[in-house]
Design a protein around this motif. Structure first.
Motif, mmCIF file in Angstrom:
data_model
loop_
_atom_site.group_PDB
_atom_site.id
_atom_site.type_symbol
_atom_site.label_atom_id
_atom_site.label_comp_id
_atom_site.label_asym_id
_atom_site.label_seq_id
_atom_site.Cartn_x
_atom_site.Cartn_y
_atom_site.Cartn_z
ATOM 1 N N ILE A 102 -4.583 -0.285 -8.267
ATOM 2 C CA ILE A 102 -4.249 1.281 -8.295
ATOM 3 C C ILE A 102 -2.784 1.310 -9.052
ATOM 4 C CG2 ILE A 102 -3.440 2.980 -6.578
ATOM 5 C CD1 ILE A 102 -5.689 1.584 -4.757
ATOM 6 N N GLY A 103 -2.018 0.503 -8.791
ATOM 7 C CA GLY A 103 -0.610 0.536 -9.286
ATOM 8 C C GLY A 103 -0.608 0.735 -10.815
ATOM 9 N N ASP A 104 -1.697 -0.223 -11.263
ATOM 10 C CA ASP A 104 -1.801 -0.245 -13.092
ATOM 11 C C ASP A 104 -2.203 1.144 -13.291
ATOM 12 O OD1 ASP A 104 -0.893 -2.810 -13.284
ATOM 13 O OD2 ASP A 104 -2.834 -3.424 -13.425
ATOM 14 N N HIS A 105 -3.257 1.762 -12.564
ATOM 15 C CA HIS A 105 -3.911 3.042 -12.884
ATOM 16 C C HIS A 105 -2.844 4.235 -12.860
ATOM 17 C CE1 HIS A 105 -7.702 1.884 -13.909
ATOM 18 N NE2 HIS A 105 -8.088 1.451 -12.618
ATOM 19 N N ARG A 133 6.254 -2.467 -11.313
ATOM 20 C CA ARG A 133 6.867 -3.949 -11.207
ATOM 21 C C ARG A 133 7.068 -4.358 -9.796
ATOM 22 N NH1 ARG A 133 7.529 -8.654 -13.886
ATOM 23 N NH2 ARG A 133 8.280 -7.448 -15.861
ATOM 24 N N ALA A 134 7.487 -3.520 -9.023
ATOM 25 C CA ALA A 134 7.392 -4.041 -7.666
ATOM 26 C C ALA A 134 6.109 -4.203 -6.691
ATOM 27 C CB ALA A 134 8.056 -2.901 -6.693
ATOM 28 N N VAL A 135 5.125 -3.475 -7.221
ATOM 29 C CA VAL A 135 3.772 -3.600 -7.054
ATOM 30 C C VAL A 135 3.444 -5.058 -7.522
ATOM 31 C CG1 VAL A 135 1.317 -2.834 -7.133
ATOM 32 C CG2 VAL A 135 3.120 -1.291 -6.785
ATOM 33 N N ASP A 136 3.459 -5.254 -8.756
ATOM 34 C CA ASP A 136 3.035 -6.712 -9.206
ATOM 35 C C ASP A 136 4.023 -7.836 -8.682
ATOM 36 O OD1 ASP A 136 1.718 -5.461 -11.208
ATOM 37 O OD2 ASP A 136 3.436 -5.587 -12.728
ATOM 38 N N ALA A 141 0.850 -1.164 0.075
ATOM 39 C CA ALA A 141 -0.018 -0.050 -0.046
ATOM 40 C C ALA A 141 0.898 1.065 -0.159
ATOM 41 C CB ALA A 141 -0.976 -0.151 1.270
ATOM 42 N N ARG A 142 2.017 1.453 0.814
ATOM 43 C CA ARG A 142 2.929 2.323 0.758
ATOM 44 C C ARG A 142 3.640 2.559 -0.689
ATOM 45 N NH1 ARG A 142 7.961 3.939 0.399
ATOM 46 N NH2 ARG A 142 8.473 1.689 0.459
ATOM 47 N N ILE A 143 3.900 1.468 -1.289
ATOM 48 C CA ILE A 143 4.364 1.833 -2.572
ATOM 49 C C ILE A 143 3.339 2.416 -3.480
ATOM 50 C CG2 ILE A 143 5.357 0.872 -4.698
ATOM 51 C CD1 ILE A 143 6.756 -1.268 -2.750
#
Length: 231
Positions: free
Chosen positions: A199-202, A159-162, A129-131
């Motif tokens: 969210i990371g994708d968006h 990439r880190a979120v994935d 969530a922080r990232i």
């Protein structure tokens, strides 16, 4: 109609208002992500309700950005770089509003998880969530500054979120097999992880818009990590 100093100044003020509205939306989305995760960790239903209720402000801001952007296009007839920025603002507002929806979805999970549920794997989610929150903040800063380099950095961080999502998916799957009684709670956590991944994708989509608005060229497509849920 000839361009005058007055017209240019008025257009710059219009853009400043658009940027300010987008920045406010980004701040609200970042706060919603952090607030939803705190509510989940603390099992705080009241805090979760606050995140859900505050989503209405994001919806209202999206509508305001749309109104401002349409007005700018109609009155100023911007061209080239200026038009790209106005169109980017219009698109970004919609994406940021969806980020807020994902944060709201996370907050709703607080109500769904039973008070005594075993949430041992929850410890993996705050860093993810922080990232994602950092990505939201960074990409909106990149838009405000018209900074294609920072937009590229945001795209690379996805990439880190994935990787976090893939690790959490496998951890939760193992946890559910070892503790069948935890399946319901673990499933809710899996949905939380998926919302963060989206969210990371968006944020990455916004980074691509920012890059194009600033340079007129498209950001090189990033190779995504595989989703273990898809086999």
């Amino acid at each position: 109609m000839p361009t005058t100093g007055h017209t240019i100044k008025a257009f710059d003020q219009d853009l400043d208002r658009l940027r300010a509205s987008i920045a406010e939306m980004g701040g609200l989305a970042e706060a919603a992500i952090a607030g939803a995760m705190r509510a989940l960790i603390d099992r705080d239903v009241n805090a979760a309700n606050a995140v859900i209720e505050n989503d209405a402000r994001l919806d209202a801001l999206e509508a305001e950005v749309e109104r401002q952007a349409v007005q700018v296009i109609a009155l100023r007839a911007p061209m080239a770089n200026d038009l790209r920025e106005v169109v980017a603002a219009l698109k970004i507002a919609g994406v940021v509003e969806r980020m807020g929806d994902y944060a709201k979805n996370i907050a709703k999970r607080v109500h769904a998880i039973e008070p005594g549920a075993d949430l041992q794997p929850l410890s993996l989610l705050p860093e993810m969530a922080r990232i994602t929150g950092d990505m939201v903040r960074m990409v909106l800063e990149a838009f405000i500054r018209r900074d294609p380099e920072q937009a590229t950095q945001v795209s690379e961080r996805d990439r880190a979120v994935d990787d976090f999502y893939n690790s959490i998916f496998r951890t939760l799957l193992t946890f559910m097999m070892e503790r069948p009684q935890s399946i319901t709670a673990a499933t809710h956590l899996l949905f939380v992880a998926k919302n963060l991944e989206r969210i990371g994708d968006h944020a990455t989509n916004v980074a691509e818009m920012v890059y194009f608005a600033a340079t007129g060229t498209h950001l090189a497509e990033r190779e995504k990590g595989g989703d273990p849920a898809r086999g």
